[in-house]
Design a protein around this motif. Structure first.
Motif, mmCIF file in Angstrom:
data_model
loop_
_atom_site.group_PDB
_atom_site.id
_atom_site.type_symbol
_atom_site.label_atom_id
_atom_site.label_comp_id
_atom_site.label_asym_id
_atom_site.label_seq_id
_atom_site.Cartn_x
_atom_site.Cartn_y
_atom_site.Cartn_z
ATOM 1 N N GLU A 1 -15.010 -33.378 -37.537
ATOM 2 C CA GLU A 1 -15.353 -32.633 -38.742
ATOM 3 C C GLU A 1 -16.584 -31.752 -38.524
ATOM 4 N N SER A 2 -17.625 -32.322 -37.931
ATOM 5 C CA SER A 2 -18.835 -31.536 -37.704
ATOM 6 C C SER A 2 -18.606 -30.454 -36.656
ATOM 7 N N TYR B 1 -7.557 -27.147 -41.446
ATOM 8 C CA TYR B 1 -8.881 -26.924 -42.026
ATOM 9 C C TYR B 1 -9.054 -25.427 -42.245
ATOM 10 N N LYS C 1 -15.704 -28.799 -36.170
ATOM 11 C CA LYS C 1 -14.958 -27.720 -36.812
ATOM 12 C C LYS C 1 -15.886 -26.867 -37.678
ATOM 13 N N SER C 2 -16.756 -27.532 -38.429
ATOM 14 C CA SER C 2 -17.675 -26.789 -39.291
ATOM 15 C C SER C 2 -18.609 -25.916 -38.468
#
Length: 261
Positions: A21-22, A60, A24-25
């Motif tokens: 998640e981090s 995402y 991708k962000s």
């Protein structure tokens, strides 16, 4: 800030991220600096999707309100996804405006159903691979207001592609590999008593570590490692590393287990 600094900042951010998640962000945040765009999506494929038909396990979007467009695309046009993957073979970077004239791409059924409400004008995409299998598809979108992607944008994304392969393997696949390894080790230790050191060695073997790497990680000598191998083989009633590795390959019950040592 110059292009080199922005490129360096992106690589540091995606390699130092602690989870998917981090990562991708961080990727999409820094991508905006390197390749200006209005929308972006990352489609993550099922780990078993080595060939068509491809199944998207998760996706995402940035910003989040673009999720509706990609969801409609995936739900309505699953066959077209195979075309996207095929076009992006061998990490080729595809700029859609270079393949289709404006009149064709802006009047297609997919465009009208999924992207017209967002005023999409151009798409830039790259297929991310996990070794030989597809892992994800990254697509950047620009609106008519901002026009087509430049040649520099194509070059930049191509340069990034090998790094994307590495980090997506790390966050998407290595975690799955670790889970498989843990399952294989638990299968063995539930049937045969292993010492803590032997359990560590089993785990490292299933993670494809070489003997020198195992010795270095555990702080032991080669002759000590060989003694542990002998004990493990004896307990499992096997005679080779190959027989042991079959446990982590999902081959069911591959060897006859002897009495606990």
């Amino acid at each position: 800030m110059n292009d080199f600094t922005m490129y360096d900042d992106m690589l540091y951010a995606i390699y130092s991220a602690t989870d998917l998640e981090s990562m991708k962000s961080a990727l999409l945040m820094h991508m905006q600096d390197l390749i200006p765009h209005d929308y972006a999506s990352i489609l993550i494929f099922d780990k078993n999707a080595g060939k068509a038909p491809y199944h998207v396990a998760a996706f995402y979007c940035e910003p989040s309100d673009f999720t509706d467009a990609e969801k409609k695309y995936l739900d309505t046009y699953p066959d077209d996804l195979e075309n996207r993957v095929a076009m992006n073979g061998d990490n080729a970077v595809i700029r859609v405006s270079s393949l289709q004239p404006e009149s064709e791409r802006l009047n297609s059924r997919i465009y009208r159903d999924c992207y017209r409400n967002y005023s999409i004008y151009d798409m830039l995409q790259v297929l991310i691979r996990d070794k030989k299998d597809v892992a994800a598809l990254l697509t950047l979108y620009r609106t008519r207001e901002h026009g087509a992607f430049t040649d520099e944008s194509v070059y930049t994304l191509k340069a990034l592609s090998r790094h994307l392969n590495t980090v997506f393997y790390k966050y998407c696949r290595q975690q799955d590999d670790a889970a498989n390894v843990n399952s294989a080790v638990q299968e063995i230790t539930s049937r045969v008593h292993m010492t803590p050191k032997e359990t560590e060695i089993l785990t490292l073997i299933f993670l494809a570590k070489s003997n020198p790497e195992i010795c270095d990680e555990l702080g032991i000598k080669e002759h000590t490692l060989q003694k542990h191998f002998q004990n493990i083989y004896r307990k499992l009633n096997i005679s080779s590393r190959w027989e042991l590795l079959r446990f982590s390959a999902g081959a069911g019950t591959p060897v006859t287990v002897g009495r606990a040592g």
